[in-house]
Design a protein around this motif. Structure first.
Motif, PDB file in Angstrom:
ATOM      1  N   GLU A   1       0.712  -1.099  -0.069  1.00 35.91           N
ATOM      2  CA  GLU A   1       0.070  -0.028  -0.182  1.00 35.91           C
ATOM      3  C   GLU A   1       0.959   1.219   0.081  1.00 35.91           C
ATOM      4  OE1 GLU A   1      -2.808  -0.215   3.035  1.00 35.91           O
ATOM      5  OE2 GLU A   1      -3.836  -1.880   2.221  1.00 35.91           O
ATOM      6  N   GLU A   2       1.942   1.219   0.589  1.00 35.78           N
ATOM      7  CA  GLU A   2       2.938   2.331   0.932  1.00 35.78           C
ATOM      8  C   GLU A   2       3.414   2.798  -0.697  1.00 35.78           C
ATOM      9  OE1 GLU A   2       5.378  -0.636   2.602  1.00 35.78           O
ATOM     10  OE2 GLU A   2       3.589  -0.312   2.975  1.00 35.78           O
ATOM     11  N   LEU A   3       3.621   1.896  -1.323  1.00 34.84           N
ATOM     12  CA  LEU A   3       4.055   2.096  -2.905  1.00 34.84           C
ATOM     13  C   LEU A   3       2.623   2.290  -3.792  1.00 34.84           C
ATOM     14  CD1 LEU A   3       7.041  -0.231  -3.068  1.00 34.84           C
ATOM     15  CD2 LEU A   3       6.958   2.188  -2.531  1.00 34.84           C
ATOM     16  N   GLY A   4       1.619   2.390  -3.499  1.00 31.08           N
ATOM     17  CA  GLY A   4       0.371   2.812  -4.168  1.00 31.08           C
ATOM     18  C   GLY A   4      -0.275   1.301  -4.652  1.00 31.08           C
ATOM     19  N   GLY A   5       0.024   0.305  -4.296  1.00 26.95           N
ATOM     20  CA  GLY A   5      -0.719  -1.013  -4.536  1.00 26.95           C
ATOM     21  C   GLY A   5      -1.821  -1.293  -3.612  1.00 26.95           C
ATOM     22  N   THR A   6      -2.384  -2.461  -3.591  1.00 24.39           N
ATOM     23  CA  THR A   6      -3.427  -2.958  -2.614  1.00 24.39           C
ATOM     24  C   THR A   6      -2.930  -3.903  -1.765  1.00 24.39           C
ATOM     25  OG1 THR A   6      -4.166  -4.631  -4.269  1.00 24.39           O
ATOM     26  CG2 THR A   6      -5.289  -2.445  -4.451  1.00 24.39           C
ATOM     27  N   ASP A   7      -1.793  -4.515  -2.105  1.00 19.96           N
ATOM     28  CA  ASP A   7      -1.118  -5.405  -0.997  1.00 19.96           C
ATOM     29  C   ASP A   7      -1.860  -6.760  -0.848  1.00 19.96           C
ATOM     30  OD1 ASP A   7       1.087  -6.368   0.452  1.00 19.96           O
ATOM     31  OD2 ASP A   7       0.027  -5.800   2.343  1.00 19.96           O
ATOM     32  N   GLU A   8      -2.399  -6.782  -2.136  1.00 20.78           N
ATOM     33  CA  GLU A   8      -3.113  -8.243  -2.420  1.00 20.78           C
ATOM     34  C   GLU A   8      -2.291  -9.526  -2.846  1.00 20.78           C
ATOM     35  OE1 GLU A   8      -7.372  -7.889  -3.531  1.00 20.78           O
ATOM     36  OE2 GLU A   8      -7.090  -5.731  -3.586  1.00 20.78           O
ATOM     37  N   GLY A   9      -1.143  -9.294  -3.063  1.00 18.48           N
ATOM     38  CA  GLY A   9      -0.419 -10.573  -3.809  1.00 18.48           C
ATOM     39  C   GLY A   9       1.148 -10.132  -3.162  1.00 18.48           C
ATOM     40  N   MET A  10       1.928 -10.988  -3.600  1.00 23.33           N
ATOM     41  CA  MET A  10       3.443 -10.781  -3.472  1.00 23.33           C
ATOM     42  C   MET A  10       3.929  -9.727  -4.218  1.00 23.33           C
ATOM     43  SD  MET A  10       5.417 -14.554  -2.417  1.00 23.33           S
ATOM     44  CE  MET A  10       4.191 -15.544  -3.546  1.00 23.33           C
ATOM     45  N   ALA A  11       5.163  -9.009  -3.816  1.00 26.74           N
ATOM     46  CA  ALA A  11       5.621  -8.161  -4.637  1.00 26.74           C
ATOM     47  C   ALA A  11       6.475  -8.823  -5.691  1.00 26.74           C
ATOM     48  CB  ALA A  11       6.555  -6.923  -3.795  1.00 26.74           C
ATOM     49  N   PRO A  12       6.780  -8.316  -6.815  1.00 30.29           N
ATOM     50  CA  PRO A  12       7.478  -9.074  -7.802  1.00 30.29           C
ATOM     51  C   PRO A  12       8.757  -9.693  -7.194  1.00 30.29           C
ATOM     52  CG  PRO A  12       6.581  -6.849  -8.812  1.00 30.29           C
ATOM     53  CD  PRO A  12       6.237  -7.062  -7.400  1.00 30.29           C
ATOM     54  N   GLY A  13       9.651  -8.510  -6.385  1.00 30.03           N
ATOM     55  CA  GLY A  13      10.758  -9.176  -5.712  1.00 30.03           C
ATOM     56  C   GLY A  13      10.778 -10.351  -4.797  1.00 30.03           C
ATOM     57  N   ALA A  14       9.624 -10.274  -4.157  1.00 22.29           N
ATOM     58  CA  ALA A  14       9.276 -11.656  -3.368  1.00 22.29           C
ATOM     59  C   ALA A  14       9.130 -12.833  -4.236  1.00 22.29           C
ATOM     60  CB  ALA A  14       8.220 -11.315  -2.320  1.00 22.29           C
ATOM     61  N   LEU A  15       8.178 -12.510  -5.346  1.00 24.15           N
ATOM     62  CA  LEU A  15       8.169 -13.695  -6.091  1.00 24.15           C
ATOM     63  C   LEU A  15       9.263 -14.348  -6.888  1.00 24.15           C
ATOM     64  CD1 LEU A  15       5.092 -12.538  -8.334  1.00 24.15           C
ATOM     65  CD2 LEU A  15       5.154 -14.436  -6.704  1.00 24.15           C
ATOM     66  N   LEU A  16      10.497 -13.351  -7.047  1.00 23.26           N
ATOM     67  CA  LEU A  16      11.729 -14.135  -7.716  1.00 23.26           C
ATOM     68  C   LEU A  16      12.409 -14.749  -6.281  1.00 23.26           C
ATOM     69  CD1 LEU A  16      13.891 -13.711  -9.828  1.00 23.26           C
ATOM     70  CD2 LEU A  16      14.762 -11.967  -8.401  1.00 23.26           C
ATOM     71  N   LEU A  17      12.463 -14.238  -5.128  1.00 20.47           N
ATOM     72  CA  LEU A  17      12.949 -14.869  -4.130  1.00 20.47           C
ATOM     73  C   LEU A  17      12.086 -16.079  -3.926  1.00 20.47           C
ATOM     74  CD1 LEU A  17      13.711 -12.074  -1.539  1.00 20.47           C
ATOM     75  CD2 LEU A  17      15.421 -13.191  -3.060  1.00 20.47           C
ATOM     76  N   ALA A  18      10.917 -16.297  -4.105  1.00 17.32           N
ATOM     77  CA  ALA A  18       9.984 -17.329  -3.639  1.00 17.32           C
ATOM     78  C   ALA A  18      10.217 -18.651  -4.845  1.00 17.32           C
ATOM     79  CB  ALA A  18       8.538 -16.958  -3.965  1.00 17.32           C
ATOM     80  N   SER A  19      10.785 -18.034  -6.125  1.00 21.77           N
ATOM     81  CA  SER A  19      11.187 -19.000  -7.114  1.00 21.77           C
ATOM     82  C   SER A  19      12.537 -19.785  -6.831  1.00 21.77           C
ATOM     83  CB  SER A  19      11.203 -18.320  -8.487  1.00 21.77           C
ATOM     84  OG  SER A  19      10.042 -17.545  -8.880  1.00 21.77           O
ATOM     85  N   LEU A  20      13.388 -18.787  -6.683  1.00 21.89           N
ATOM     86  CA  LEU A  20      14.753 -19.216  -5.906  1.00 21.89           C
ATOM     87  C   LEU A  20      14.544 -20.163  -4.603  1.00 21.89           C
ATOM     88  CD1 LEU A  20      17.731 -19.719  -6.273  1.00 21.89           C
ATOM     89  CD2 LEU A  20      17.951 -17.742  -5.093  1.00 21.89           C
ATOM     90  N   GLY A  21      13.938 -19.877  -3.827  1.00 18.99           N
ATOM     91  CA  GLY A  21      13.630 -20.664  -2.587  1.00 18.99           C
ATOM     92  C   GLY A  21      13.063 -21.913  -2.632  1.00 18.99           C
ATOM     93  N   SER A  22      12.017 -21.888  -3.393  1.00 23.04           N
ATOM     94  CA  SER A  22      11.019 -23.276  -3.927  1.00 23.04           C
ATOM     95  C   SER A  22      11.836 -24.058  -4.578  1.00 23.04           C
ATOM     96  CB  SER A  22       9.681 -23.000  -4.258  1.00 23.04           C
ATOM     97  OG  SER A  22       9.881 -22.215  -5.550  1.00 23.04           O
ATOM     98  N   CYS A  23      12.617 -23.433  -5.729  1.00 23.33           N
ATOM     99  CA  CYS A  23      13.212 -24.223  -6.370  1.00 23.33           C
ATOM    100  C   CYS A  23      14.686 -25.354  -5.795  1.00 23.33           C
ATOM    101  CB  CYS A  23      13.988 -23.495  -7.695  1.00 23.33           C
ATOM    102  SG  CYS A  23      14.685 -24.457  -8.860  1.00 23.33           S
ATOM    103  N   THR A  24      15.183 -24.351  -4.900  1.00 26.78           N
ATOM    104  CA  THR A  24      16.476 -24.762  -3.852  1.00 26.78           C
ATOM    105  C   THR A  24      15.786 -25.991  -3.094  1.00 26.78           C
ATOM    106  OG1 THR A  24      17.377 -22.798  -3.986  1.00 26.78           O
ATOM    107  CG2 THR A  24      17.925 -24.364  -1.963  1.00 26.78           C
ATOM    108  N   ALA A  25      14.560 -25.741  -2.361  1.00 29.55           N
ATOM    109  CA  ALA A  25      13.865 -26.966  -1.436  1.00 29.55           C
ATOM    110  C   ALA A  25      13.662 -28.135  -2.334  1.00 29.55           C
ATOM    111  CB  ALA A  25      12.826 -26.362  -0.768  1.00 29.55           C
ATOM    112  N   ILE A  26      13.047 -27.832  -3.569  1.00 25.73           N
ATOM    113  CA  ILE A  26      12.622 -28.821  -4.097  1.00 25.73           C
ATOM    114  C   ILE A  26      13.940 -29.983  -4.800  1.00 25.73           C
ATOM    115  CG2 ILE A  26      11.591 -29.644  -6.509  1.00 25.73           C
ATOM    116  CD1 ILE A  26       9.528 -27.277  -6.063  1.00 25.73           C
ATOM    117  N   THR A  27      14.784 -29.115  -5.131  1.00 29.91           N
ATOM    118  CA  THR A  27      16.211 -29.765  -5.687  1.00 29.91           C
ATOM    119  C   THR A  27      16.677 -30.612  -4.616  1.00 29.91           C
ATOM    120  OG1 THR A  27      16.526 -28.120  -7.212  1.00 29.91           O
ATOM    121  CG2 THR A  27      18.091 -29.388  -6.903  1.00 29.91           C
TER     122      THR A  27
END
Length: 133
Positions: free
Chosen positions: A34-60
């Motif tokens: 919200e402080e950047l003008g969004g609605t905070d109803e989803g992950m920020a793009p940077g968090a999605l990037l980290l989530a991709s790395l983290g989930s791929c790491t854990a799965i591997t």
């Protein structure tokens, strides 16, 4: 990671920054806080990037541990990315991996090596070109 090409479709209408993300039959929202003008109803793009790395790491790690029959119970991957202002010097992602289970020192060392074999880690560790049309 599958050998088929990874694709995603992203749509944004006039609802500020809440973005619809479609990939391989799945759907999620990305957004800004919200402080950047969004609605905070989803992950920020940077968090999605980290989530991709983290989930791929854990799965591997899980795939390897299961194949080797290591007594690995859980994997926790904590990630952080440097501030945007620091990225012109290069992007730094910190990744901390924790395991539970009756693992010996050699198994832990091997799992940490395997973590770097995750496909998303490989993608992010190599030069990336983005072709926009």
């Amino acid at each position: 990671m599958s050998k088929k090409q990874i694709t995603a479709v992203v749509e944004l209408d006039k609802s500020r920054y809440k973005t619809k993300v479609f990939a391989d039959g799945h759907f999620i929202y990305a957004d800004e806080p919200e402080e950047l003008g969004g609605t905070d109803e989803g992950m920020a793009p940077g968090a999605l990037l980290l989530a991709s790395l983290g989930s791929c790491t854990a799965i591997t790690i899980r795939m390897y541990a299961d194949r080797k029959q290591f007594p690995l119970e859980t994997i926790t991957v904590n990630l952080a990315i440097c501030a945007e202002e620091e990225m012109d010097k290069g992007t730094v992602i910190e990744r901390e991996i924790k395991f539970t289970g009756d693992l010996d020192e050699d198994q832990i060392k091997r799992l940490m090596i395997i973590a770097d074999k995750c496909p998303i880690h490989k993608i992010l560790s190599n030069p990336i070109r983005i072709l926009t049309k």
